[in-house]
Design a protein around this motif. Structure first.
Motif, PDB file in Angstrom:
ATOM      1  N   ALA A  56     -39.751  56.497 -67.667  1.00  0.00           N
ATOM      2  CA  ALA A  56     -39.450  55.203 -68.262  1.00  0.00           C
ATOM      3  C   ALA A  56     -40.612  54.275 -67.915  1.00  0.00           C
ATOM      4  CB  ALA A  56     -38.144  54.637 -67.737  1.00  0.00           C
ATOM      5  N   ILE A  57     -41.135  53.580 -68.910  1.00  0.00           N
ATOM      6  CA  ILE A  57     -42.312  52.730 -68.724  1.00  0.00           C
ATOM      7  C   ILE A  57     -41.995  51.335 -69.234  1.00  0.00           C
ATOM      8  CG2 ILE A  57     -44.781  52.460 -69.156  1.00  0.00           C
ATOM      9  CD1 ILE A  57     -44.852  55.434 -69.895  1.00  0.00           C
ATOM     10  N   SER A  58     -42.317  50.332 -68.435  1.00  0.00           N
ATOM     11  CA  SER A  58     -42.107  48.944 -68.829  1.00  0.00           C
ATOM     12  C   SER A  58     -43.458  48.277 -69.073  1.00  0.00           C
ATOM     13  CB  SER A  58     -41.335  48.185 -67.743  1.00  0.00           C
ATOM     14  OG  SER A  58     -41.058  46.854 -68.156  1.00  0.00           O
ATOM     15  N   PHE A  59     -43.526  47.490 -70.159  1.00  0.00           N
ATOM     16  CA  PHE A  59     -44.745  46.794 -70.552  1.00  0.00           C
ATOM     17  C   PHE A  59     -44.492  45.293 -70.558  1.00  0.00           C
ATOM     18  CE2 PHE A  59     -44.662  50.953 -72.455  1.00  0.00           C
ATOM     19  CZ  PHE A  59     -45.949  51.436 -72.293  1.00  0.00           C
ATOM     20  N   GLN A  60     -45.535  44.544 -70.288  1.00  0.00           N
ATOM     21  CA  GLN A  60     -45.422  43.087 -70.278  1.00  0.00           C
ATOM     22  C   GLN A  60     -46.606  42.467 -71.000  1.00  0.00           C
ATOM     23  OE1 GLN A  60     -45.671  41.238 -66.413  1.00  0.00           O
ATOM     24  NE2 GLN A  60     -44.758  39.318 -67.091  1.00  0.00           N
ATOM     25  N   ARG A  61     -46.323  41.399 -71.748  1.00  0.00           N
ATOM     26  CA  ARG A  61     -47.393  40.607 -72.316  1.00  0.00           C
ATOM     27  C   ARG A  61     -48.029  39.807 -71.178  1.00  0.00           C
ATOM     28  NH1 ARG A  61     -48.095  39.297 -77.630  1.00  0.00           N
ATOM     29  NH2 ARG A  61     -45.942  39.963 -78.097  1.00  0.00           N
ATOM     30  N   CYS A  62     -49.346  39.851 -71.031  1.00  0.00           N
ATOM     31  CA  CYS A  62     -50.026  39.227 -69.886  1.00  0.00           C
ATOM     32  C   CYS A  62     -49.721  37.739 -69.811  1.00  0.00           C
ATOM     33  CB  CYS A  62     -51.530  39.443 -69.991  1.00  0.00           C
ATOM     34  SG  CYS A  62     -52.015  41.165 -69.880  1.00  0.00           S
ATOM     35  N   GLU A  63     -49.433  37.272 -68.600  1.00  0.00           N
ATOM     36  CA  GLU A  63     -49.150  35.854 -68.387  1.00  0.00           C
ATOM     37  C   GLU A  63     -49.523  35.480 -66.954  1.00  0.00           C
ATOM     38  OE1 GLU A  63     -44.665  35.184 -67.150  1.00  0.00           O
ATOM     39  OE2 GLU A  63     -44.718  36.413 -68.976  1.00  0.00           O
ATOM     40  N   PRO A  64     -49.827  34.209 -66.685  1.00  0.00           N
ATOM     41  CA  PRO A  64     -50.134  33.772 -65.313  1.00  0.00           C
ATOM     42  C   PRO A  64     -48.858  33.648 -64.498  1.00  0.00           C
ATOM     43  CG  PRO A  64     -50.178  31.893 -66.791  1.00  0.00           C
ATOM     44  CD  PRO A  64     -49.957  33.109 -67.659  1.00  0.00           C
ATOM     45  N   GLY A  65     -49.004  33.611 -63.159  1.00  0.00           N
ATOM     46  CA  GLY A  65     -47.831  33.472 -62.305  1.00  0.00           C
ATOM     47  C   GLY A  65     -48.214  33.343 -60.842  1.00  0.00           C
ATOM     48  N   LEU A  66     -47.215  33.275 -59.975  1.00  0.00           N
ATOM     49  CA  LEU A  66     -47.448  33.209 -58.534  1.00  0.00           C
ATOM     50  C   LEU A  66     -48.167  34.473 -58.080  1.00  0.00           C
ATOM     51  CD1 LEU A  66     -43.921  31.939 -57.424  1.00  0.00           C
ATOM     52  CD2 LEU A  66     -45.962  30.557 -57.850  1.00  0.00           C
ATOM     53  N   GLU A  67     -49.012  34.349 -57.062  1.00  0.00           N
ATOM     54  CA  GLU A  67     -49.761  35.511 -56.589  1.00  0.00           C
ATOM     55  C   GLU A  67     -49.813  35.580 -55.069  1.00  0.00           C
ATOM     56  OE1 GLU A  67     -53.404  36.813 -58.094  1.00  0.00           O
ATOM     57  OE2 GLU A  67     -52.976  36.302 -60.191  1.00  0.00           O
ATOM     58  N   HIS A  68     -49.631  36.783 -54.542  1.00  0.00           N
ATOM     59  CA  HIS A  68     -49.972  37.131 -53.160  1.00  0.00           C
ATOM     60  C   HIS A  68     -50.141  38.636 -53.139  1.00  0.00           C
ATOM     61  CE1 HIS A  68     -45.626  38.078 -52.917  1.00  0.00           C
ATOM     62  NE2 HIS A  68     -45.993  38.939 -51.983  1.00  0.00           N
ATOM     63  N   GLN A  69     -50.699  39.175 -52.067  1.00  0.00           N
ATOM     64  CA  GLN A  69     -50.886  40.621 -51.975  1.00  0.00           C
ATOM     65  C   GLN A  69     -51.037  41.041 -50.528  1.00  0.00           C
ATOM     66  OE1 GLN A  69     -54.994  41.363 -53.788  1.00  0.00           O
ATOM     67  NE2 GLN A  69     -55.185  42.241 -51.731  1.00  0.00           N
ATOM     68  N   ALA A  70     -50.892  42.350 -50.290  1.00  0.00           N
ATOM     69  CA  ALA A  70     -51.102  42.911 -48.966  1.00  0.00           C
ATOM     70  C   ALA A  70     -52.573  42.774 -48.567  1.00  0.00           C
ATOM     71  CB  ALA A  70     -50.697  44.377 -48.948  1.00  0.00           C
ATOM     72  N   SER A  71     -52.809  42.748 -47.283  1.00  0.00           N
ATOM     73  CA  SER A  71     -54.179  42.658 -46.794  1.00  0.00           C
ATOM     74  C   SER A  71     -54.924  43.949 -47.101  1.00  0.00           C
ATOM     75  CB  SER A  71     -54.192  42.416 -45.279  1.00  0.00           C
ATOM     76  OG  SER A  71     -53.550  41.198 -44.960  1.00  0.00           O
ATOM     77  N   PRO A  72     -56.192  43.827 -47.517  1.00  0.00           N
ATOM     78  CA  PRO A  72     -56.965  45.047 -47.800  1.00  0.00           C
ATOM     79  C   PRO A  72     -57.253  45.836 -46.534  1.00  0.00           C
ATOM     80  CG  PRO A  72     -58.359  43.100 -47.922  1.00  0.00           C
ATOM     81  CD  PRO A  72     -56.962  42.610 -47.776  1.00  0.00           C
TER      82      PRO A  72
ATOM     83  N   TRP B 193     -46.866  51.210 -60.133  1.00  0.00           N
ATOM     84  CA  TRP B 193     -46.834  49.814 -60.553  1.00  0.00           C
ATOM     85  C   TRP B 193     -48.269  49.325 -60.717  1.00  0.00           C
ATOM     86  CZ3 TRP B 193     -43.779  51.977 -56.850  1.00  0.00           C
ATOM     87  CH2 TRP B 193     -42.385  51.877 -57.012  1.00  0.00           C
ATOM     88  N   PHE B 194     -48.581  48.733 -61.865  1.00  0.00           N
ATOM     89  CA  PHE B 194     -49.886  48.137 -62.106  1.00  0.00           C
ATOM     90  C   PHE B 194     -49.785  46.635 -61.823  1.00  0.00           C
ATOM     91  CE2 PHE B 194     -49.620  51.805 -64.996  1.00  0.00           C
ATOM     92  CZ  PHE B 194     -50.802  52.469 -64.702  1.00  0.00           C
ATOM     93  N   HIS B 195     -50.547  46.163 -60.850  1.00  0.00           N
ATOM     94  CA  HIS B 195     -50.470  44.751 -60.469  1.00  0.00           C
ATOM     95  C   HIS B 195     -51.528  43.898 -61.159  1.00  0.00           C
ATOM     96  CE1 HIS B 195     -47.785  46.301 -57.476  1.00  0.00           C
ATOM     97  NE2 HIS B 195     -48.736  46.823 -56.739  1.00  0.00           N
ATOM     98  N   ARG B 196     -52.742  44.425 -61.239  1.00  0.00           N
ATOM     99  CA  ARG B 196     -53.868  43.682 -61.792  1.00  0.00           C
ATOM    100  C   ARG B 196     -54.762  44.648 -62.559  1.00  0.00           C
ATOM    101  NH1 ARG B 196     -52.690  41.896 -56.727  1.00  0.00           N
ATOM    102  NH2 ARG B 196     -52.414  39.637 -56.472  1.00  0.00           N
ATOM    103  N   PRO B 197     -55.545  44.144 -63.509  1.00  0.00           N
ATOM    104  CA  PRO B 197     -56.481  45.033 -64.219  1.00  0.00           C
ATOM    105  C   PRO B 197     -57.490  45.639 -63.245  1.00  0.00           C
ATOM    106  CG  PRO B 197     -56.251  42.925 -65.358  1.00  0.00           C
ATOM    107  CD  PRO B 197     -55.581  42.762 -64.025  1.00  0.00           C
ATOM    108  N   ALA B 198     -57.910  46.869 -63.517  1.00  0.00           N
ATOM    109  CA  ALA B 198     -58.894  47.551 -62.670  1.00  0.00           C
ATOM    110  C   ALA B 198     -59.680  48.533 -63.513  1.00  0.00           C
ATOM    111  CB  ALA B 198     -58.208  48.291 -61.517  1.00  0.00           C
ATOM    112  N   ARG B 199     -60.896  48.783 -63.104  1.00  0.00           N
ATOM    113  CA  ARG B 199     -61.731  49.778 -63.769  1.00  0.00           C
ATOM    114  C   ARG B 199     -61.618  51.096 -63.010  1.00  0.00           C
ATOM    115  NH1 ARG B 199     -65.359  48.035 -67.727  1.00  0.00           N
ATOM    116  NH2 ARG B 199     -66.238  50.144 -67.597  1.00  0.00           N
ATOM    117  N   ALA B 200     -61.272  52.150 -63.753  1.00  0.00           N
ATOM    118  CA  ALA B 200     -61.155  53.469 -63.137  1.00  0.00           C
ATOM    119  C   ALA B 200     -62.517  54.095 -62.869  1.00  0.00           C
ATOM    120  CB  ALA B 200     -60.328  54.396 -64.026  1.00  0.00           C
ATOM    121  N   ASP B 201     -63.589  53.548 -63.474  1.00  0.00           N
ATOM    122  CA  ASP B 201     -64.925  54.102 -63.242  1.00  0.00           C
ATOM    123  C   ASP B 201     -65.695  53.351 -62.167  1.00  0.00           C
ATOM    124  OD1 ASP B 201     -65.289  51.810 -64.730  1.00  0.00           O
ATOM    125  OD2 ASP B 201     -66.301  52.789 -66.412  1.00  0.00           O
TER     126      ASP B 201
END
Length: 285
Positions: free
Chosen positions: A105-121, A232-240
């Motif tokens: 099962a795959i869920s898609f979203q139309r891109c939109e801005p929102g609150l942001e935080h993330q784990a430490s790298p 889960w895809f959080h942000r755009p990324a380049r696979a190359d």
């Protein structure tokens, strides 16, 4: 087109449309079953092509149901469950000979801005200072050609931060880090980068659950296979471009190992997360 490893991989993952919600795919030659990341990525590709181009996948939840036969065609049936203004949902069943080998099962979203935080790298050795899989297995083949076959050129480059001793695996903390990238430019299509990231997400993840034990997936008597997979895809990324895959395994029991993963860019952005349960069955001689 130069049909090198990258071009061949993209061709395999770009499934063929035969009807609006029906696709077919093929597999590279393998000695046994289809690699799970392949059917995961192909299913995502089929689903992406059934939604409006403004939508991007943000999560997928999948089950590996039966081993796939690399010599046979795969049919991907896409069920258009929901199309909303902000979200869309698709169910994909991959079949061979009329029997399901995989569903998601795959869920898609139309891109939109929102609150942001993330784990430490995570701070680890940079990829340039590490040996690639191709160089590692080339060296192992030179040392012991009877045990280790010469590696073939691969589209996916992996560089392991702390590589395990495959000849004498010792128990260690259930944490591992690897750098991944497609070893060439794959263009600008963000959907293609999502598909390739999905493909990479099944590499080595179950191996984290074996780290506390004196076994690897190649150890005699070990039966290993992915059972389910969440991404889960959080942000755009380049696979190359190099992505750090940080993996751990908080539990193993009942012949199953549970693993988690996070993909970080080189500048520390968290772009995707994974979770997986895998069969890690030890068969005594």
């Amino acid at each position: 087109m130069d049909h090198g490893p990258i071009e061949r991989l993209i061709e395999y993952l770009e499934v063929q449309r035969v009807d609006r919600f029906l696709f077919t795919g093929k597999s590279p030659a393998r000695p046994s079953r289809i690699f799970g990341g392949q059917v995961l990525a192909q299913s995502l590709n089929a689903a992406l092509r059934s939604v409006d181009a403004a939508f991007e996948a943000h999560s997928m939840h999948a089950y590996f149901l039966r081993p796939g036969d690399p010599s046979r065609q795969i049919v991907f049936e896409v069920d258009p469950i929901r199309d909303g203004r902000s979200f869309a949902t698709r169910r994909v069943v991959a079949k061979q000979d009329g029997r399901a080998i995989f569903n998601t099962a795959i869920s898609f979203q139309r891109c939109e801005p929102g609150l942001e935080h993330q784990a430490s790298p995570v701070k680890v050795t940079p990829p340039e200072a590490l040996e690639s899989d191709f160089d590692f297995w080339t060296r192992k083949h030179a040392e012991n050609p009877e045990r280790y076959p010469a590696p073939l050129a691969q589209a996916i480059e992996r560089r392991v931060v702390n590589r395990r001793d495959y000849d004498n695996p010792q128990p260690q903390e259930a944490v591992q880090h690897s750098w991944f990238r497609v070893s060439g430019d794959v263009g600008e299509d963000p959907h293609r980068h999502q598909v390739l990231l999905a493909f990479m997400s099944d590499f080595a993840l179950l191996g984290a659950s074996l780290l506390p034990h004196p076994y690897t997936a190649q150890s005699p008597g070990m039966q290993v296979a992915s059972l389910d997979h969440a991404l889960w895809f959080h942000r755009p990324a380049r696979a190359d471009e190099y992505l750090l895959y940080a993996m751990d395994s908080p539990n193993a029991s009942g012949g199953r190992g549970f693993c988690r993963g996070q993909f970080f860019t080189r500048d520390g952005q968290l772009v995707a997360s994974t979770a997986q349960e895998a069969l890690i069955r030890r068969r005594e001689a």
